[in-house]
Design a protein around this motif. Structure first.
Motif, PDB file in Angstrom:
ATOM      1  N   HIS A  63       0.827  -1.207   0.000  1.00 12.10           N
ATOM      2  CA  HIS A  63       0.000   0.000   0.000  1.00 12.10           C
ATOM      3  C   HIS A  63       0.863   1.259   0.000  1.00 12.10           C
ATOM      4  CE1 HIS A  63      -3.574   2.447   1.691  1.00 12.10           C
ATOM      5  NE2 HIS A  63      -3.836   2.122   0.444  1.00 12.10           N
ATOM      6  N   SER A  64       1.967   1.245   0.757  1.00 11.88           N
ATOM      7  CA  SER A  64       2.885   2.391   0.760  1.00 11.88           C
ATOM      8  C   SER A  64       3.396   2.679  -0.647  1.00 11.88           C
ATOM      9  CB  SER A  64       4.072   2.119   1.685  1.00 11.88           C
ATOM     10  OG  SER A  64       3.695   2.147   3.031  1.00 11.88           O
ATOM     11  N   ILE A  65       3.831   1.636  -1.336  1.00  5.28           N
ATOM     12  CA  ILE A  65       4.355   1.812  -2.691  1.00  5.28           C
ATOM     13  C   ILE A  65       3.290   2.406  -3.599  1.00  5.28           C
ATOM     14  CG2 ILE A  65       5.225   0.609  -4.729  1.00  5.28           C
ATOM     15  CD1 ILE A  65       6.432  -1.488  -2.767  1.00  5.28           C
ATOM     16  N   GLU A  66       2.085   1.870  -3.496  1.00  8.91           N
ATOM     17  CA  GLU A  66       1.029   2.285  -4.426  1.00  8.91           C
ATOM     18  C   GLU A  66       0.534   3.693  -4.141  1.00  8.91           C
ATOM     19  OE1 GLU A  66      -0.679  -2.038  -5.854  1.00  8.91           O
ATOM     20  OE2 GLU A  66      -1.745  -1.009  -4.229  1.00  8.91           O
ATOM     21  N   ILE A  67       0.347   4.037  -2.876  1.00  8.11           N
ATOM     22  CA  ILE A  67      -0.150   5.390  -2.613  1.00  8.11           C
ATOM     23  C   ILE A  67       0.937   6.431  -2.859  1.00  8.11           C
ATOM     24  CG2 ILE A  67      -1.980   4.649  -1.059  1.00  8.11           C
ATOM     25  CD1 ILE A  67      -0.302   5.479   1.320  1.00  8.11           C
ATOM     26  N   LEU A  68       2.201   6.075  -2.651  1.00  6.23           N
ATOM     27  CA  LEU A  68       3.278   7.001  -3.009  1.00  6.23           C
ATOM     28  C   LEU A  68       3.325   7.203  -4.521  1.00  6.23           C
ATOM     29  CD1 LEU A  68       6.457   6.304  -0.832  1.00  6.23           C
ATOM     30  CD2 LEU A  68       5.158   8.434  -1.008  1.00  6.23           C
ATOM     31  N   GLY A  69       3.208   6.105  -5.268  1.00  2.00           N
ATOM     32  CA  GLY A  69       3.211   6.225  -6.726  1.00  2.00           C
ATOM     33  C   GLY A  69       2.057   7.061  -7.233  1.00  2.00           C
ATOM     34  N   ASN A  70       0.856   6.799  -6.703  1.00  2.00           N
ATOM     35  CA  ASN A  70      -0.315   7.570  -7.119  1.00  2.00           C
ATOM     36  C   ASN A  70      -0.183   9.040  -6.738  1.00  2.00           C
ATOM     37  OD1 ASN A  70      -1.466   5.223  -8.101  1.00  2.00           O
ATOM     38  ND2 ASN A  70      -2.645   4.827  -6.257  1.00  2.00           N
ATOM     39  N   THR A  71       0.418   9.284  -5.577  1.00  2.64           N
ATOM     40  CA  THR A  71       0.595  10.660  -5.108  1.00  2.64           C
ATOM     41  C   THR A  71       1.581  11.429  -5.970  1.00  2.64           C
ATOM     42  OG1 THR A  71       0.040  10.088  -2.830  1.00  2.64           O
ATOM     43  CG2 THR A  71       1.374  12.057  -3.161  1.00  2.64           C
ATOM     44  N   VAL A  72       2.717  10.814  -6.261  1.00  2.00           N
ATOM     45  CA  VAL A  72       3.712  11.477  -7.108  1.00  2.00           C
ATOM     46  C   VAL A  72       3.120  11.766  -8.487  1.00  2.00           C
ATOM     47  CG1 VAL A  72       5.945  11.191  -8.267  1.00  2.00           C
ATOM     48  CG2 VAL A  72       5.691  10.534  -5.868  1.00  2.00           C
ATOM     49  N   ALA A  73       2.357  10.804  -9.020  1.00  2.00           N
ATOM     50  CA  ALA A  73       1.735  11.007 -10.334  1.00  2.00           C
ATOM     51  C   ALA A  73       0.743  12.174 -10.296  1.00  2.00           C
ATOM     52  CB  ALA A  73       1.032   9.730 -10.779  1.00  2.00           C
ATOM     53  N   ALA A  74      -0.078  12.220  -9.252  1.00  2.00           N
ATOM     54  CA  ALA A  74      -1.078  13.295  -9.147  1.00  2.00           C
ATOM     55  C   ALA A  74      -0.426  14.651  -8.919  1.00  2.00           C
ATOM     56  CB  ALA A  74      -2.050  12.972  -8.013  1.00  2.00           C
ATOM     57  N   LEU A  75       0.583  14.696  -8.060  1.00  2.00           N
ATOM     58  CA  LEU A  75       1.280  15.948  -7.797  1.00  2.00           C
ATOM     59  C   LEU A  75       1.933  16.475  -9.069  1.00  2.00           C
ATOM     60  CD1 LEU A  75       2.233  17.974  -5.555  1.00  2.00           C
ATOM     61  CD2 LEU A  75       4.336  16.605  -5.431  1.00  2.00           C
ATOM     62  N   THR A  76       2.501  15.575  -9.855  1.00  2.00           N
ATOM     63  CA  THR A  76       3.158  15.979 -11.097  1.00  2.00           C
ATOM     64  C   THR A  76       2.142  16.520 -12.105  1.00  2.00           C
ATOM     65  OG1 THR A  76       4.869  14.289 -10.762  1.00  2.00           O
ATOM     66  CG2 THR A  76       4.650  15.207 -12.971  1.00  2.00           C
ATOM     67  N   ASP A  77       1.075  15.741 -12.325  1.00  2.00           N
ATOM     68  CA  ASP A  77       0.117  16.084 -13.381  1.00  2.00           C
ATOM     69  C   ASP A  77      -0.756  17.284 -13.024  1.00  2.00           C
ATOM     70  OD1 ASP A  77       1.119  13.975 -14.807  1.00  2.00           O
ATOM     71  OD2 ASP A  77      -0.483  12.586 -14.261  1.00  2.00           O
ATOM     72  N   LYS A  78      -1.175  17.387 -11.764  1.00  2.00           N
ATOM     73  CA  LYS A  78      -2.145  18.404 -11.377  1.00  2.00           C
ATOM     74  C   LYS A  78      -1.524  19.605 -10.661  1.00  2.00           C
ATOM     75  CE  LYS A  78      -6.045  15.199 -11.108  1.00  2.00           C
ATOM     76  NZ  LYS A  78      -6.747  15.801 -12.264  1.00  2.00           N
ATOM     77  N   CYS A  79      -0.205  19.553 -10.461  1.00  2.00           N
ATOM     78  CA  CYS A  79       0.446  20.671  -9.775  1.00  2.00           C
ATOM     79  C   CYS A  79       1.718  21.105 -10.482  1.00  2.00           C
ATOM     80  CB  CYS A  79       0.735  20.287  -8.321  1.00  2.00           C
ATOM     81  SG  CYS A  79       1.528  21.593  -7.360  1.00  2.00           S
ATOM     82  N   ILE A  80       2.754  20.294 -10.438  1.00  2.00           N
ATOM     83  CA  ILE A  80       4.068  20.715 -10.937  1.00  2.00           C
ATOM     84  C   ILE A  80       4.006  21.095 -12.412  1.00  2.00           C
ATOM     85  CG2 ILE A  80       6.452  19.983 -11.310  1.00  2.00           C
ATOM     86  CD1 ILE A  80       6.139  18.172  -8.839  1.00  2.00           C
ATOM     87  N   GLN A  81       3.290  20.292 -13.190  1.00  2.00           N
ATOM     88  CA  GLN A  81       3.211  20.519 -14.631  1.00  2.00           C
ATOM     89  C   GLN A  81       2.701  21.926 -14.965  1.00  2.00           C
ATOM     90  OE1 GLN A  81       3.563  17.611 -17.129  1.00  2.00           O
ATOM     91  NE2 GLN A  81       4.027  19.431 -18.338  1.00  2.00           N
ATOM     92  N   GLY A  82       1.804  22.446 -14.140  1.00  2.00           N
ATOM     93  CA  GLY A  82       1.170  23.725 -14.453  1.00  2.00           C
ATOM     94  C   GLY A  82       1.679  24.916 -13.670  1.00  2.00           C
ATOM     95  N   ILE A  83       2.793  24.768 -12.957  1.00  2.00           N
ATOM     96  CA  ILE A  83       3.326  25.882 -12.170  1.00  2.00           C
ATOM     97  C   ILE A  83       3.814  27.003 -13.087  1.00  2.00           C
ATOM     98  CG2 ILE A  83       5.215  26.594 -10.629  1.00  2.00           C
ATOM     99  CD1 ILE A  83       5.044  23.858  -9.307  1.00  2.00           C
ATOM    100  N   THR A  84       3.465  28.227 -12.725  1.00  2.00           N
ATOM    101  CA  THR A  84       4.006  29.400 -13.409  1.00  2.00           C
ATOM    102  C   THR A  84       4.790  30.233 -12.395  1.00  2.00           C
ATOM    103  OG1 THR A  84       1.955  30.625 -13.005  1.00  2.00           O
ATOM    104  CG2 THR A  84       2.170  29.489 -15.132  1.00  2.00           C
TER     105      THR A  84
END
Length: 472
Positions: free
Chosen positions: A376-397
């Motif tokens: 579960h740790s592996i999976e929620i970390l993976g899902n979190t990193v993916a979400a943070l990247t796609d919905k946050c880091i990608q769109g930072i100005t």
């Protein structure tokens, strides 16, 4: 096995007696006992953990069929049932609570029973009529919970890493590097102790995060090497009782082929069964990653703080309204979520460490907890990193003007004067600037400590914020 009059139930028996089993389910009497005994959390086994167990059962059926330990007909039916489950069927049949019988016997028998009953159907028999395919005698031939479950944790961990965390980290690192290039020429004030520090490049802040994640990924790769050493074949106590002499090596070969991973048999099967050190090692690498992810998520929140009363050097993309009462408010929710997940992973790591040290003699009976927490740790970390990247880091100005304003107004620029006017003189200049509101440049010129030309060269933000090459 007998059917009741209305055929809504079948009767199964075990060493403790008889029970009515709903005729439509694929699990059997031992699973039913576990359902009755362990109504604890409502948490069911993770899909990836089920996959790991089914891969093991498929491999063992293939090998035991090759070695004439079970009939070719039985082997083929079990393999076909396993393939159906791996394709997504019968997933609702794995029902035992995460907190269950020690070592994972209940979940293990759940797997054995589902495979046996589906294999019976494939052969044209009724569920529960275990003469041709028996959960213990055929699906579990040459195996024990004690070697299957630690192997399943290893396989489950490897599957989770390859499916979720490693792809997410690869993408996050690439996106951070892209942002680093985009922001490379933007100068901002550095901060140490949350106080003004010398200027830095915004792009290098993002590049540093990319490097941090890359180093964590390497640590996880190294730690996960321990998961590739399997104790399958140890049977009940690591001696290999009731296994074919060729089974141990061959079954590891087959699992390697099934999951496309270079696995190998453990050099000492008793050791592989008793020690939970591989799981603690991987969990520790996840905790280490989580700690830096918290730091990065906090940095993002600070740099986006405001918009009027905070730093507001960057703008995180708003993804949802931030308040039920304050109109127009947007919060850094993806970064906040990241921290919460990371705190959970740290908690899981502590639980894994406690469970790992709780083994006695030939077995650690706390493996169900380790299995759930690690995967579960592996999976929620993976899902979190993916979400943070796609919905946050990608769109930072970047707010370039705000960044430059802070950089030019920072008293820490006086650091560049140390080599020219001395530390004490520089400290006095900074103190006077703070008290009077005069600029550093104005005070230095008034005191005739340096010429205007010298100041222009020394207080060059482009040069001050540039990364010095190694060896320079």
């Amino acid at each position: 096995m007998t059917q009741t009059e209305n055929s809504q139930f079948r009767i199964e028996c075990d060493s403790m007696g008889e029970k009515q089993i709903p005729s439509n389910v694929y699990y059997g009497i031992q699973t039913l006992r576990a359902i009755e005994n362990f109504q604890i959390s409502g948490l069911k086994p993770l899909e990836t953990y089920v996959d790991a167990c089914i891969y093991i059962k498929k491999a063992t059926a293939i090998v035991n069929g090759e070695l004439d330990c079970i009939t070719p007909e039985t082997s083929k039916a079990i393999v076909e049932a396993a393939d159906e489950i791996l394709a997504g069927q019968l997933r609702d049949q794995f029902v035992v609570d995460v907190y269950q019988a020690g070592a994972g016997t209940s979940h293990h028998m759940n797997v054995n029973e589902v495979l046996a009953n589906r294999a019976l159907e494939i052969l044209g028999d009724e569920k529960g009529n275990y003469k041709r395919v028996n959960p213990n005698d055929h699906v579990n031939y040459g195996q024990s919970t004690n070697d299957v479950i630690p192997t399943a944790i290893r396989i489950g961990g490897l599957l989770a890493l390859s499916r979720t965390l490693h792809p997410a980290l690869d993408n996050a690192i690439a996106v951070l590097e892209t942002k680093a290039d985009e922001f490379q020429n933007i100068i901002k004030s550095g901060r140490t102790h949350l106080q003004d520090a010398v200027p830095v490049r915004l792009g290098e802040s993002f590049r540093a995060w990319a490097q941090i994640l890359s180093e964590h990924q390497n640590r996880i790769y190294v730690a996960s090497g321990d998961l590739m050493v399997l104790g399958l074949g140890g049977s009940a106590a690591g001696t290999g009782m009731n296994t074919h002499p060729k089974y141990r090596d061959r079954v590891v070969e087959v699992i390697s082929e099934l999951i496309n991973c270079p696995l190998q048999p453990a050099p000492h099967l008793m050791a592989a069964m008793q020690s939970m050190a591989p799981f603690v090692n991987v969990s520790g690498s996840l905790r280490n990653l989580a700690q830096d992810l918290v730091k990065i998520s906090h940095d993002l929140r600070l740099m986006d703080s405001g918009p009027k009363t905070g730093l507001k050097e960057i703008q995180l993309p708003p993804v949802q309204p931030g308040s039920s009462i304050m109109p127009g408010k947007y919060n850094p929710v993806m970064a906040e979520m990241t921290s919460m997940v990371c705190f959970q992973v740290m908690g899981y790591d502590s639980a894994i460490a406690l469970a790992a040290q709780a083994g006695q003699l030939e077995l650690n009976v706390m493996m169900p907890l380790i299995a759930y927490n690690l995967i579960h740790s592996i999976e929620i970390l993976g899902n979190t990193v993916a979400a943070l990247t796609d919905k946050c880091i990608q769109g930072i100005t970047a707010n370039q003007e705000r960044c430059l304003e802070y950089a030019e107004g920072s008293l820490a620029l006086v650091t560049a004067l140390n080599n020219h006017i001395g530390y004490l003189n520089a400290a006095a200049v900074a103190k006077e600037s703070l008290a009077t509101g005069k600029s550093l440049r104005q005070i230095v010129l008034e005191k005739e400590l340096m010429t205007e030309a010298q100041l222009a060269e020394v207080l060059n933000l482009e040069q001050m914020s540039a990364i010095r090459p190694l060896g320079s």
